[in-house]
Structures are given as structure tokens and as C-alpha cells.
Design an enzyme around this catalytic site. Structure first.
Site, short mmCIF file in Angstrom:
data_model
loop_
_atom_site.label_atom_id
_atom_site.label_comp_id
_atom_site.label_asym_id
_atom_site.label_seq_id
_atom_site.Cartn_x
_atom_site.Cartn_y
_atom_site.Cartn_z
CG ASP A 153 -2.23 0.54 0.95
OD1 ASP A 153 -2.45 1.50 2.17
OD2 ASP A 153 -2.52 1.54 0.12
CE LYS A 183 0.69 6.08 -9.71
NZ LYS A 183 1.14 5.51 -11.60
CG ASP A 218 -5.11 -0.05 -1.24
OD1 ASP A 218 -5.22 1.06 -0.58
OD2 ASP A 218 -6.40 -0.64 -1.17
CG ASN A 219 -3.92 2.26 -3.80
OD1 ASN A 219 -3.89 2.06 -2.53
ND2 ASN A 219 -5.47 2.35 -3.33
CD GLU A 261 -8.90 4.94 -0.45
OE1 GLU A 261 -8.73 3.83 -0.40
OE2 GLU A 261 -6.90 5.30 -0.76
C1 LIG Z 1 -3.76 10.09 -3.52
C2 LIG Z 1 -5.04 9.22 -4.24
C3 LIG Z 1 -6.05 10.61 -4.78
C4 LIG Z 1 -7.30 9.52 -5.65
C5 LIG Z 1 -7.86 9.65 -5.79
O1 LIG Z 1 -9.02 8.73 -7.48
N1 LIG Z 1 -9.11 10.63 -5.43
C6 LIG Z 1 -10.14 11.10 -6.07
C7 LIG Z 1 -11.05 11.35 -5.45
N2 LIG Z 1 -11.10 11.60 -3.98
C8 LIG Z 1 -11.52 12.27 -3.26
C9 LIG Z 1 -9.93 11.71 -3.79
C10 LIG Z 1 -8.18 11.69 -4.31
S1 LIG Z 1 -6.32 7.19 -4.86
C11 LIG Z 1 -5.07 8.12 -3.66
C12 LIG Z 1 -4.83 7.41 -3.44
C13 LIG Z 1 -5.02 6.36 -2.76
C14 LIG Z 1 -4.41 4.90 -1.68
O2 LIG Z 1 -5.13 3.79 -0.69
C15 LIG Z 1 -2.69 5.10 -1.74
N3 LIG Z 1 -2.34 4.12 -1.54
C16 LIG Z 1 -1.21 3.84 -1.23
N4 LIG Z 1 -0.26 4.86 -1.55
C17 LIG Z 1 -0.93 6.13 -2.59
O3 LIG Z 1 -0.34 6.81 -3.74
C18 LIG Z 1 -2.10 5.92 -2.17
C19 LIG Z 1 -3.01 6.92 -3.11
MG LIG Z 2 -3.91 2.48 -0.30
#
Ligand SMILES: Cc1cc(C(=O)N2CCN(C)CC2)sc1-c1cc(O)c2nc[nH]c(=O)c2c1
Ligand SMILES: [Mg+2]
Length: 214
Positions: free
Chosen positions: A141, A144, A169-170, A199
Site C-alpha cells: 500500500d 504503485k 491495495d489500489n 476509500e
Molecule cells: C492520493 C490518491 C488520490 C486518489 C483519487 O483518485 N482521488 C479522487 C477522489 N477524491 C475524493 C480523492 C482523491 S486515490 C489516491 C491514493 C489512494 C490510496 O489508497 C493510496 N494508497 C497508497 N499509496 C498511494 O499513493 C495512494 C493514493
Molecule cells: Mg492505498
């Protein structure tokens, strides 16, 4: 410029969660991130899938790549049997400082070793530094573009054994196409996708569970 987002999250935990109660720490973070400000915790949609895989594996040794504020560290550590250990790796010192306090608020500091540094640098040192021969469970996590090089490093360092479980994750959002292609096509892994949501949003995301076949 005041407090950072992780520091604001920590304040919410210290205000709303009961010391020594991991479930209240998890609930306080999820409430804050769903209703006040989004943050990249595995969250309360994917979290129960993480819980079920951890419970099924019941790892003696676990590794988490990417601590952030410690939300998934708490989710994993609260399920570990006595004497089991979780090593969590965080590159960003500001994140690590907040995570230590959130893990301590949950009362789980004795089950968790937080190591600051890059996963690529730390993985080759784990055997000698922690006396660990292999990991039963690995949660990916962090970043990527590090998923694939880091599992290859874990393989090469002999830190995976037949039956070791990787959970990533992701794999959809932000997305890890090279990693997915590798674990889904390699004869050395048996992979399974668990569809869920990014999330605190309605966007698709999911977890990929991959069992190392040796
Ligand atoms: C920083 C980020 C922005 C995201 C997104 O699509 N967004 C649109 C919707 N809005 C609401 C939020 C922002 S998803 C995400 C993300 C999520 C994880 O779980 C991560 N886990 C580990 N390391 C990561 O770099 C990591 C990045
Ligand atoms: Mg994550």
C-alpha cells in the site's frame, strides 16, 4: 500554515478515540475521512476485506509497505495472535511521526515495528536486522510503481515461502497494471481480485490477493 492533514487526523483520533481501543481508533479515522477530509487510508469498504484475509492467514510475521498514518497498521495489528510481529515501512518521516502516535493510541506499539526509509533499501536488510526468515503476509500500500520491483526483491531475498500471501491495495485506483499482469500470469502465484471501492468514495477500486506457490 498550521497543521498538516495527517496531524489533523491525529487530533481527531486523540479527541474521539479511546486509548487502547483499536476499533475506536479505526472508527474515528473513518468518520473524520468520510465527513471532514478525505485521506488515503484503506478505509471502511476495503478494510473488512483486509481483515478477513489477515484473519484467514493468521500471520506470525507480517510486512506492510506504506504506513501513511497507521490506519491499516492498526487494522492488521489488532488481529495478530500474541507473539506475532508486524513490520511496517514508511518513506515519509512526517507520516511516520503521526503513525507512531496513532499506533500508540490504539495500544498496539508492542506488536508493531515501524521502520522509516524506502522499501527498496530496507527489504534487503530485514533478515539481518529483524531475524525474520520469511513473511506469512505482506500488505502492499505504498506506491504503485514500487509494487512489482518490491515483490521481486522479496522473492530474491528469500523472504517469501510457499503459501505466503500478498495483498495489494489500489490495483484499480490509482492502478498497478504491471503488478497485476505479473501476479496474474506468473506460474509462481495464484491470484484473486476482491472488487470494492476507493476509500470514502463511489469509485471502483479493489484488492488483489496473491498466494506465492514457491
Ligand atoms: C492520493 C490518491 C488520490 C486518489 C483519487 O483518485 N482521488 C479522487 C477522489 N477524491 C475524493 C480523492 C482523491 S486515490 C489516491 C491514493 C489512494 C490510496 O489508497 C493510496 N494508497 C497508497 N499509496 C498511494 O499513493 C495512494 C493514493
Ligand atoms: Mg492505498
Amino acid at each position: 500554515t498550521g497543521l498538516s492533514r495527517p496531524q489533523r487526523m491525529l487530533k481527531a483520533v486523540q479527541k474521539n478515540a479511546t486509548k487502547g481501543d483499536p476499533q475506536s481508533v479505526i472508527a474515528a479515522i473513518d468518520y473524520y475521512c468520510r465527513h471532514k477530509e478525505w485521506a488515503m487510508n484503506v478505509g471502511d469498504d476495503k478494510g473488512p476485506i483486509l481483515d478477513s484475509v489477515v484473519s484467514e492467514v493468521n500471520p506470525s510475521t507480517a510486512l506492510e509497505l506504506g504506513t501513511y498514518c497507521g490506519y491499516s497498521t492498526v487494522r492488521i495489528a489488532r488481529l495478530l495472535s500474541p507473539g506475532s510481529k508486524l513490520i511496517t515501512v514508511e518513506f515519509n518521516p512526517a507520516y511516520a511521526a503521526v503513525a507512531r502516535q496513532i499506533i500508540a493510541h490504539a495500544g498496539l506499539q508492542n506488536k508493531v515495528t515501524l521502520v522509516e526509509g524506502g522499501s527498496g533499501d530496507l527489504i534487503p536488510k530485514i533478515k539481518e536486522q529483524f531475524g525474520i526468515t520469511s513473511f506469512d503476509f505482506v500488505f502492499l500500500d505504498h506506491w504503485k510503481d514500487r509494487y512489482l520491483p518490491d515483490i521481486k526483491l522479496l522473492e530474491d531475498c528469500g523472504l517469501l515461502k510457499k503459501g505466503s500471501v500478498l495483498l495489494a491495495d489500489n490495483v484499480i485506483c490509482p492502478g498497478t497494471p504491471e503488478y497485476l499482469e505479473y501476479v496474474r500470469n506468473s506460474p509462481r502465484y495464484k491470484s484473486q481480485y476482491f472488487q470494492s471501492y476507493l476509500e470514502y468514495t463511489k469509485a471502483e477500486d479493489g484488492l488483489e490477493k496473491s498466494v506465492f506457490l514457491g
